[in-house]
Design an enzyme around this catalytic site. Structure first.
Site, PDB file in Angstrom:
ATOM      1  N   GLY A  24       0.059 -51.900  45.413  1.00  0.00           N
ATOM      2  CA  GLY A  24       0.072 -50.962  44.289  1.00  0.00           C
ATOM      3  C   GLY A  24      -0.244 -49.529  44.687  1.00  0.00           C
ATOM      4  O   GLY A  24      -0.650 -49.245  45.820  1.00  0.00           O
ATOM      5  N   GLN A  25      -0.061 -48.623  43.724  1.00  0.00           N
ATOM      6  CA  GLN A  25      -0.223 -47.198  44.033  1.00  0.00           C
ATOM      7  C   GLN A  25      -1.693 -46.825  44.292  1.00  0.00           C
ATOM      8  O   GLN A  25      -1.987 -46.053  45.200  1.00  0.00           O
ATOM      9  CB  GLN A  25       0.380 -46.324  42.932  1.00  0.00           C
ATOM     10  CG  GLN A  25      -0.146 -46.576  41.540  1.00  0.00           C
ATOM     11  CD  GLN A  25       0.456 -45.632  40.500  1.00  0.00           C
ATOM     12  OE1 GLN A  25       1.129 -44.662  40.831  1.00  0.00           O
ATOM     13  NE2 GLN A  25       0.202 -45.907  39.214  1.00  0.00           N
ATOM     14  N   LEU A  26      -2.612 -47.370  43.508  1.00  0.00           N
ATOM     15  CA  LEU A  26      -4.023 -47.053  43.748  1.00  0.00           C
ATOM     16  C   LEU A  26      -4.506 -47.698  45.041  1.00  0.00           C
ATOM     17  O   LEU A  26      -5.269 -47.093  45.809  1.00  0.00           O
ATOM     18  CB  LEU A  26      -4.892 -47.531  42.562  1.00  0.00           C
ATOM     19  CG  LEU A  26      -6.390 -47.340  42.724  1.00  0.00           C
ATOM     20  CD1 LEU A  26      -6.764 -45.873  42.964  1.00  0.00           C
ATOM     21  CD2 LEU A  26      -7.135 -47.876  41.493  1.00  0.00           C
ATOM     22  N   THR A  70       0.147 -54.485  34.927  1.00  0.00           N
ATOM     23  CA  THR A  70       0.082 -53.108  34.431  1.00  0.00           C
ATOM     24  C   THR A  70       1.250 -52.753  33.504  1.00  0.00           C
ATOM     25  O   THR A  70       1.367 -51.599  33.092  1.00  0.00           O
ATOM     26  CB  THR A  70       0.042 -52.098  35.610  1.00  0.00           C
ATOM     27  OG1 THR A  70       1.148 -52.359  36.481  1.00  0.00           O
ATOM     28  CG2 THR A  70      -1.250 -52.208  36.387  1.00  0.00           C
ATOM     29  N   ASP A 106      -8.288 -46.597  30.086  1.00  0.00           N
ATOM     30  CA  ASP A 106      -8.549 -45.885  28.822  1.00  0.00           C
ATOM     31  C   ASP A 106      -7.997 -46.671  27.633  1.00  0.00           C
ATOM     32  O   ASP A 106      -8.409 -46.435  26.496  1.00  0.00           O
ATOM     33  CB  ASP A 106      -7.922 -44.480  28.868  1.00  0.00           C
ATOM     34  CG  ASP A 106      -6.436 -44.501  29.207  1.00  0.00           C
ATOM     35  OD1 ASP A 106      -5.997 -45.416  29.920  1.00  0.00           O
ATOM     36  OD2 ASP A 106      -5.714 -43.587  28.752  1.00  0.00           O
ATOM     37  N   TYR A 129      -2.400 -55.556  26.506  1.00  0.00           N
ATOM     38  CA  TYR A 129      -2.849 -55.056  27.818  1.00  0.00           C
ATOM     39  C   TYR A 129      -4.292 -54.566  27.714  1.00  0.00           C
ATOM     40  O   TYR A 129      -5.130 -54.921  28.543  1.00  0.00           O
ATOM     41  CB  TYR A 129      -1.933 -53.917  28.283  1.00  0.00           C
ATOM     42  CG  TYR A 129      -2.466 -53.152  29.477  1.00  0.00           C
ATOM     43  CD1 TYR A 129      -2.375 -53.669  30.761  1.00  0.00           C
ATOM     44  CD2 TYR A 129      -3.081 -51.906  29.313  1.00  0.00           C
ATOM     45  CE1 TYR A 129      -2.877 -52.960  31.857  1.00  0.00           C
ATOM     46  CE2 TYR A 129      -3.580 -51.194  30.395  1.00  0.00           C
ATOM     47  CZ  TYR A 129      -3.468 -51.724  31.669  1.00  0.00           C
ATOM     48  OH  TYR A 129      -3.968 -51.028  32.748  1.00  0.00           O
ATOM     49  N   LYS A 133      -7.625 -55.959  29.709  1.00  0.00           N
ATOM     50  CA  LYS A 133      -8.478 -55.148  30.589  1.00  0.00           C
ATOM     51  C   LYS A 133      -9.932 -55.201  30.098  1.00  0.00           C
ATOM     52  O   LYS A 133     -10.866 -55.284  30.891  1.00  0.00           O
ATOM     53  CB  LYS A 133      -7.995 -53.693  30.637  1.00  0.00           C
ATOM     54  CG  LYS A 133      -6.630 -53.486  31.273  1.00  0.00           C
ATOM     55  CD  LYS A 133      -6.513 -54.014  32.697  1.00  0.00           C
ATOM     56  CE  LYS A 133      -7.306 -53.227  33.718  1.00  0.00           C
ATOM     57  NZ  LYS A 133      -7.100 -53.723  35.089  1.00  0.00           N
ATOM     58  N   TRP A 151      -3.808 -42.980  32.976  1.00  0.00           N
ATOM     59  CA  TRP A 151      -2.521 -42.336  33.251  1.00  0.00           C
ATOM     60  C   TRP A 151      -2.333 -42.097  34.753  1.00  0.00           C
ATOM     61  O   TRP A 151      -2.124 -40.969  35.204  1.00  0.00           O
ATOM     62  CB  TRP A 151      -2.426 -41.019  32.479  1.00  0.00           C
ATOM     63  CG  TRP A 151      -2.439 -41.112  30.989  1.00  0.00           C
ATOM     64  CD1 TRP A 151      -2.875 -42.158  30.222  1.00  0.00           C
ATOM     65  CD2 TRP A 151      -2.004 -40.097  30.058  1.00  0.00           C
ATOM     66  NE1 TRP A 151      -2.738 -41.855  28.891  1.00  0.00           N
ATOM     67  CE2 TRP A 151      -2.215 -40.604  28.755  1.00  0.00           C
ATOM     68  CE3 TRP A 151      -1.481 -38.824  30.210  1.00  0.00           C
ATOM     69  CZ2 TRP A 151      -1.908 -39.861  27.610  1.00  0.00           C
ATOM     70  CZ3 TRP A 151      -1.175 -38.091  29.067  1.00  0.00           C
ATOM     71  CH2 TRP A 151      -1.379 -38.607  27.781  1.00  0.00           C
TER      72      TRP A 151
HETATM   73  N1  LIG Z   1      -1.232 -47.231  36.029  1.00  0.00           N
HETATM   74  C1  LIG Z   1      -2.027 -46.668  35.122  1.00  0.00           C
HETATM   75  O1  LIG Z   1      -1.651 -45.728  34.413  1.00  0.00           O
HETATM   76  C2  LIG Z   1      -3.446 -47.162  34.959  1.00  0.00           C
HETATM   77  C3  LIG Z   1      -4.299 -46.515  34.061  1.00  0.00           C
HETATM   78  C4  LIG Z   1      -5.616 -46.955  33.955  1.00  0.00           C
HETATM   79  C5  LIG Z   1      -6.052 -48.025  34.695  1.00  0.00           C
HETATM   80  N2  LIG Z   1      -5.198 -48.646  35.550  1.00  0.00           N
HETATM   81  C6  LIG Z   1      -5.696 -49.767  36.331  1.00  0.00           C
HETATM   82  O2  LIG Z   1      -5.809 -49.353  37.680  1.00  0.00           O
HETATM   83  C7  LIG Z   1      -5.558 -50.466  38.554  1.00  0.00           C
HETATM   84  C8  LIG Z   1      -4.483 -50.093  39.568  1.00  0.00           C
HETATM   85  O3  LIG Z   1      -3.318 -49.722  38.869  1.00  0.00           O
HETATM   86  P1  LIG Z   1      -2.019 -49.211  39.620  1.00  0.00           P
HETATM   87  O4  LIG Z   1      -1.464 -48.117  38.785  1.00  0.00           O
HETATM   88  O5  LIG Z   1      -2.294 -49.002  41.068  1.00  0.00           O
HETATM   89  O6  LIG Z   1      -1.078 -50.471  39.409  1.00  0.00           O
HETATM   90  P2  LIG Z   1       0.198 -50.963  40.231  1.00  0.00           P
HETATM   91  O7  LIG Z   1       0.753 -49.866  41.069  1.00  0.00           O
HETATM   92  O8  LIG Z   1       1.055 -51.649  39.231  1.00  0.00           O
HETATM   93  O9  LIG Z   1      -0.443 -52.023  41.223  1.00  0.00           O
HETATM   94  C9  LIG Z   1      -0.931 -53.235  40.769  1.00  0.00           C
HETATM   95  C10 LIG Z   1      -0.688 -54.230  41.861  1.00  0.00           C
HETATM   96  O10 LIG Z   1      -1.189 -55.486  41.422  1.00  0.00           O
HETATM   97  C11 LIG Z   1      -0.276 -56.451  41.911  1.00  0.00           C
HETATM   98  N3  LIG Z   1      -0.360 -57.688  41.155  1.00  0.00           N
HETATM   99  C12 LIG Z   1       0.151 -57.975  39.946  1.00  0.00           C
HETATM  100  N4  LIG Z   1      -0.089 -59.239  39.628  1.00  0.00           N
HETATM  101  C13 LIG Z   1      -0.757 -59.779  40.690  1.00  0.00           C
HETATM  102  C14 LIG Z   1      -1.254 -61.061  40.971  1.00  0.00           C
HETATM  103  N5  LIG Z   1      -1.146 -62.071  40.104  1.00  0.00           N
HETATM  104  N6  LIG Z   1      -1.888 -61.260  42.151  1.00  0.00           N
HETATM  105  C15 LIG Z   1      -2.001 -60.250  43.043  1.00  0.00           C
HETATM  106  N7  LIG Z   1      -1.531 -59.025  42.850  1.00  0.00           N
HETATM  107  C16 LIG Z   1      -0.918 -58.779  41.673  1.00  0.00           C
HETATM  108  C17 LIG Z   1       1.082 -55.824  41.795  1.00  0.00           C
HETATM  109  O11 LIG Z   1       1.967 -56.506  42.648  1.00  0.00           O
HETATM  110  P3  LIG Z   1       3.537 -56.553  42.363  1.00  0.00           P
HETATM  111  O12 LIG Z   1       4.036 -55.208  42.836  1.00  0.00           O
HETATM  112  O13 LIG Z   1       3.984 -57.692  43.197  1.00  0.00           O
HETATM  113  O14 LIG Z   1       3.712 -56.746  40.892  1.00  0.00           O
HETATM  114  C18 LIG Z   1       0.799 -54.393  42.201  1.00  0.00           C
HETATM  115  O15 LIG Z   1       0.997 -54.212  43.586  1.00  0.00           O
HETATM  116  C19 LIG Z   1      -5.207 -51.630  37.631  1.00  0.00           C
HETATM  117  O16 LIG Z   1      -6.364 -52.367  37.375  1.00  0.00           O
HETATM  118  C20 LIG Z   1      -4.764 -50.952  36.351  1.00  0.00           C
HETATM  119  O17 LIG Z   1      -4.938 -51.788  35.237  1.00  0.00           O
HETATM  120  C21 LIG Z   1      -3.905 -48.231  35.711  1.00  0.00           C
END
Ligand SMILES: NC(=O)c1ccc[n+]([C@@H]2O[C@H](COP(=O)([O-])OP(=O)(O)OC[C@H]3O[C@@H](n4cnc5c(N)ncnc54)[C@H](OP(=O)(O)O)[C@@H]3O)[C@@H](O)[C@H]2O)c1
Length: 281
Positions: A24-26, A70, A106, A129, A133, A151
């Site tokens: 993932g991106q983070l 996500t 958020d 969602y 969370k 975001w």
């Molecule tokens: N994106 C936002 O705007 C946002 C905002 C607030 C909080 N957050 C939180 O911040 C965190 C990181 O978010 P992010 O934006 O980096 O998300 P992301 O880029 O979607 O990365 C999430 C990763 O989790 C993996 N994943 C999904 N299901 C899984 C599973 N069952 N087992 C193992 N890995 C799994 C995904 O793999 P695949 O690529 O294979 O699906 C993806 O690589 C998350 O907790 C998210 O809820 C995100």
């Protein structure tokens, strides 16, 4: 935020740090910021967090739990699927027994406060969602920094910034929601602030780590076009006109009432992310 023991930063051993959701991106930003440790980033194929950790995961000394469902709109169609990842997955990450940084959102808030949310405000999620969370937060155990952010965007993965760059290069005008307000947060800044939180030995509990300032999605899109030199207009539309499946809070600005690490203003994060993107090209 002050470091509780600056000297230990210099002399301490490299920790075994596990990052879940490694694709993932983070996760990518965290791997960079924690490079002084022995980092293992596991993607879904290495460990699907809906299941308990396989033995190969070993015994990390710190877990950075980013794996998550996500897809906010997709969770409305499959709330159970979202919960399996966001609640079950967090339970399994916490079961490793190491201190954990667990990322939340958020979207645990309903936005009705109409003002920035601080850590002691009561969550009341509007969407499946958001509920997953929020319930995930309760699954983190006793030794957890629950980091709520908002975001997120970065140079990799799917995010609003990359969508706007793509659309802005192809179109004269893009319709963007102008009645939701939040803090677009660059994953590089969130990763750095997470590192600071851990290094400072901050107390476990909920922490709000989001970019400084706030804006609407439409403001963010305009800033992206301006900063990237794209000649594309933003048509300001309402949430109702956009018609997304999942309800979203109208105001989900996150601020900290604690001594949390400060993140740069969202415009600075945007400039930093575009610079990082340019380096990869
Ligand atoms: N994106 C936002 O705007 C946002 C905002 C607030 C909080 N957050 C939180 O911040 C965190 C990181 O978010 P992010 O934006 O980096 O998300 P992301 O880029 O979607 O990365 C999430 C990763 O989790 C993996 N994943 C999904 N299901 C899984 C599973 N069952 N087992 C193992 N890995 C799994 C995904 O793999 P695949 O690529 O294979 O699906 C993806 O690589 C998350 O907790 C998210 O809820 C995100």
């Amino acid at each position: 935020m002050e470091h509780s023991d600056t000297h230990s930063l210099v002399t301490r051993q490299r920790r075994r740090v596990l990052i879940t959701g490694g694709g993932g991106q983070l996760a990518g930003a965290l791997a960079t910021v924690f490079a002084g440790d022995v980092v293992r980033a596991l993607s879904r194929v290495d460990w699907d967090v809906r299941f308990p950790a396989p033995p190969e995961v070993g015994e990390p000394q710190l877990v950075l739990h980013t794996a998550a469902w996500t897809n906010v709109d997709g969770a409305e169609d499959d709330p159970q699927g979202a919960a399996e990842v966001n609640v079950g997955g967090t339970t399994h990450a916490a079961e490793l027994g190491a201190p954990i940084v667990a990322y939340s959102s958020d979207y645990v808030f309903d936005g009705r406060k109409g003002a920035p949310y601080v850590e002691s405000d009561s969550p009341s999620p509007l969407s499946a969602y958001g509920r997953s969370k929020f319930h995930g937060e309760a699954a983190t155990g006793e030794r957890a920094w629950i980091v709520r952010s908002s975001w997120l965007y970065g140079p990799t993965g799917h995010n609003f910034l990359k969508t706007m760059l793509r659309l802005g290069a192809d179109r004269d005008e893009v319709a963007v929601v102008a009645d939701q307000r939040g803090c677009p947060t660059y994953v590089g800044d969130l990763a750095a602030a997470s590192h600071e939180l851990v290094e400072a030995g901050a107390p476990f509990g909920v922490w709000h780590l989001a970019a400084g300032g706030d804006c609407t999605w439409a403001d963010f899109a305009e800033a992206i076009f301006e900063e990237a030199g794209l000649d594309c207009r933003v048509k300001r539309i309402t949430t109702a006109e956009f018609g997304a499946k999942a309800p979203r809070p109208a105001v989900s600005i996150l601020r900290s009432e604690k001594d949390a690490p400060q993140l740069p203003h969202w415009r600075e994060g945007l400039a930093a992310c575009l610079a990082a993107l340019a380096e990869t090209r």
